[in-house]
Design an enzyme around this catalytic site. Structure first.
Site, PDB file in Angstrom:
ATOM      1  N   ALA A   1      44.966  43.120  42.893  1.00  0.00           N
ATOM      2  CA  ALA A   1      43.942  42.279  42.516  1.00  0.00           C
ATOM      3  C   ALA A   1      43.716  41.460  44.123  1.00  0.00           C
ATOM      4  CB  ALA A   1      43.913  41.262  41.612  1.00  0.00           C
ATOM      5  N   HIS A   2      42.907  40.613  44.143  1.00  0.00           N
ATOM      6  CA  HIS A   2      42.541  39.794  45.503  1.00  0.00           C
ATOM      7  C   HIS A   2      43.736  38.913  45.739  1.00  0.00           C
ATOM      8  CE1 HIS A   2      39.873  36.870  42.784  1.00  0.00           C
ATOM      9  NE2 HIS A   2      41.175  37.022  42.344  1.00  0.00           N
ATOM     10  N   ASN A   3      43.992  38.620  47.113  1.00  0.00           N
ATOM     11  CA  ASN A   3      45.032  37.870  47.471  1.00  0.00           C
ATOM     12  C   ASN A   3      46.414  38.044  47.071  1.00  0.00           C
ATOM     13  OD1 ASN A   3      42.356  36.216  46.987  1.00  0.00           O
ATOM     14  ND2 ASN A   3      43.344  35.173  48.671  1.00  0.00           N
TER      15      ASN A   3
END
Lengths: 372, 372, 372
Positions: free
Chosen positions: A238-240
């Site tokens: 997922a993001h980050n």
């Protein structure tokens, strides 16, 4: 390809123990090996497999002595094995196409390195950069301002979105998606409004990314896959998320937003990590584990919610025996009940026993003694 | 981009509390924020994070008073945040290509809206319809009689099969497959015979579909994704599933055939729903939960098999302490045993105590008293 | 399409029970059926559903007698159902394109069978072989020396790597990747070195492979999917796995390296199988089960770690009641304590009771008797 054990020993600077004329026709892991195969065993704890394996010969460490079957003694069996494996590829098994196919569409302002190969129907957008000797197969998409390093191998139908950055010697398998939007929304009066995902993805050198893996771009920053990390098929990142160096992420594992995974960590298949957690250096997350708390370095967790593996195993052992323990509990209840009954009787009689003594004290015995 | 807090406050009709000259250079969630970032906190229960965050300033509700650091008071911090995020895109970060690429293949009888953009090597089959301003990236496939609404954004290498229907303002990420056959067979004399999957898929307005998601067409009817629902990467949605409005389906969740998910429900990552169940309005299915029974509206379930979350937590707490309870059980057994021994002794002496009294009664004591 | 029950009965050599003039406008499973639908019930244990179903009529076995609603009695309801389903496709719902699109790139030395269809932007590499009547949709990639049998249907954007082998009548859905490298590395001084994956994948006849499935090639040998096996979406099959005939692998299941799955086995959704295990013939692995030991033929396992299903259910029932059992344990402790107190008292009095008797014995009573 056919080579005698002696021939192979010479290639890896090894020493044959047993019949050097054995002919090797293939390579295989020690468990799957068949007659004619050469296999290897580096770790003494697997030496026992040598008796069972069907392999015709094995690569073993220098200090190996048993001669259950012909072996080649080398400094590092696994390194030697990889070296020999390369030989068995001489018939161009792993050959790739060369050159840029006329149907590939490459933006005029894309920066192409030397000796880059691009397959049919691949698209390289404006201001993208591709490093020397990198091979991009058919149907791949390289977005605007994306950069791919040198000596990379990108298999068919990979989607690499705008501005993502890929290092050198990276392998990306078919269907992988790098730089898709992070899953970020704010709920405004019951409606999920999209938070623009304007960050990017950074894949460092020597990373391998499996088929149909998805790696989301960061919301405002960077999603990072550390140097030498290997990612199996159908993994979601997922993001980050930031993943350190030399990690192993096995198939179908899922990593939620903003998770930090430190170097040398291992996530086994179908493991899931909740958001904003840290998986410490060298930690191991067992298959299907559901991690809801950060995992300390050099520990192993398993189960859902994930617990230290030893605890989890102990607890699980208890759980499996729960039916019998529940029988015990029911027995205890019965016994206790019957005891209580006994006790009440006993107490009663005890009391009457007391009264006798009292009666005795009152007169007879004492008086009598005075008569003396 | 650089803006002072005061400049930003003017844009969102907000009121600065603290130093309005603070310069904002980026945006970030409150947990990941760094110096120079503007973040937001809408929910009072997260106000405590304001002390910890590295953000230089925050968007807060009108009634917010503390001044731990510079803030902008606005009617709705999250809405204001999204509005400001748009500003940080002014450098065309999210710009898309324009126009129909000459290599795109569009059937003569396809109906193309105004201002549609189609990338290289995209294929739009016979009788397909594409709405105004929709953007279809390279390598996408739009099947016969498929319809896509207006203002949609379809990223590279998406496969949309024949007759599927997509509404307006829908975003589909790379590698997604919409309208693949449902998994339906009848076993005839040990052989799985395919049941033709002749239904379709309907994606309503404002839906977002993640990378490598698969949504199967219905057997005879329609698989439906409700308006405003957001679907993360690698989610599987089987045939005849109906999902209501404004649901959230997190990465790698799997929804079996004919499941009904009512509006505003949330499925967390890697959750699985068995066939023909109903997930009620606003219900929450925890990560990795395995749902084997329908879930009532506005409840939360977790674990496998999924149970009401509070029950599951309670049960899990007990499970974790099982080893000590089992010690207790073993102790109880021992104690009870020793008690039983005591008791037997006690009962015995009680009996003898009785006999003495009997003997005493019989002669001595009574007689003697007569002597008086 | 509209047909009366009598018309349909004639097509499947069936016998109408009830009103033969009922008009059928669609087909559907018995649970989802609506008015106007024809459905079927083959297994007597589902006869009860007939009262609930909204279907206008049903296909039933020859020996079926009840007449809750109009039925057609046939030898095999499910076979008849599939036969009728075909009728409802007469309007070319499942029609495919014909011919080789001019933009398809087919190597001069590829061997193309008769009547092969290839869509736009598909790539067929050197020495690949495609059997008669096989249809390959747009954006597909067929690697060097790969072979695909006859009457196959390959949907858009499928990646089939070099040297893989696909049998006859195989269906592959969009986004599937066949022949990606197995996930194999040796750790040399902390660095994961790739073990070349020089084996291949063999897909036997009549297999169906779901959307975005990944099937890795073997390290040195072959990954095998047996005849008639059906694989749902987003399934992962690792290197050197061998799957027997007529297996069912449901969505998002994951199968680790070198696992052997014997014929007619079923893996439910999101199940995971650890490496090198055997799933016996006809065995069933429940949804989300985490299999850590081989599963005997014709047994069912569930849970994590997977246990025989009956045991798992029993254990789980106990687990759910654990809180109350723990209350019981605590009660038992209290009761036992109070019993111990009682006992101690009781024992005390019993002892004094004893001393009285002793005292009594010593003199009084005996002496007295002498006086007689």
């Amino acid at each position: 390809m056919r080579k005698t054990l002696t021939e192979i020993a010479n290639i890896v600077d090894g020493e044959v123990l047993g019949d050097g004329n054995v002919v090797i026709t293939g390579l295989c892991g020690i468990k799957e090996a068949k007659n004619g195969d050469l296999s290897f065993v580096a770790n003494p704890k697997y030496f026992i497999l040598i008796e069972k394996t069907l392999a015709s010969a094995l690569l073993v460490p220098r200090d190996f002595t048993a001669i259950a079957k012909p072996v080649i003694r080398v400094d590092d069996p696994s390194v030697a094995f990889v070296k020999i494996a390369a030989l068995f590829l001489e018939d161009n098994l792993l050959e790739h196409f060369k050159g840029i196919h006329p149907t590939a569409i490459i933006a005029p302002d894309a920066q192409m390195g030397k000796n880059v190969s691009v397959g049919p129907f691949a698209v390289i957008e404006s201001k993208a950069q591709i490093g020397n000797n990198t091979i991009i197969y058919s149907g791949c998409y390289v977005g605007r301002k994306a950069t791919i390093g040198k000596d990379c191998l990108i298999y068919p139908n990979v989607s690499m979105r705008e501005r993502i950055q890929i290092g050198d010697r990276v392998i990306v398998h078919s269907g992988a998606v790098i730089g898709s939007d992070g899953f970020g929304f704010v709920n405004v009066k019951g409606v999920h409004q999209k938070i623009p995902q304007i960050g990017t993805v950074v894949i460092e050198d020597d990373v391998e990314i499996g088929a149909n893996v998805t790696i989301d771009r960061a919301r405002f920053d960077r999603t990072i896959i550390g140097r030498g990390t290997k990612i199996d098929n159908l993994v979601h990142i997922a993001h980050n998320v930031t993943i350190g160096e030399h990690c192993i992420i096995v198939a179908q594992a899922g990593i939620s937003g903003s998770v930090a995974i430190e170097k040398n960590a291992v996530l086994a298949g179908q493991a899931g990590i909740a958001g904003h957690l840290t998986i410490g250096e060298g930690a191991i997350v067992a298959a299907q584990a559901g991690v809801t708390k950060s995992v300390p370095a050099f520990t192993m967790v398993s189960g859902y919610p994930a617990k230290p593996h030893d605890t989890a195993k102990k607890v699980n052992a208890c759980v499996q025996r729960l039916p019998e323990y529940i029988k015990t509990i029911n027995d205890l209840e019965k016994k206790l009940k019957s005891l209580e009954d006994k006790i009440d009787k006993c107490a009663l009689t005890a009391v009457s026993g007391k009264s006798v003594k009292a009666a005795a004290k009152k007169s007879g015995l004492r008086k009598y003694s005075k008569k003396k």
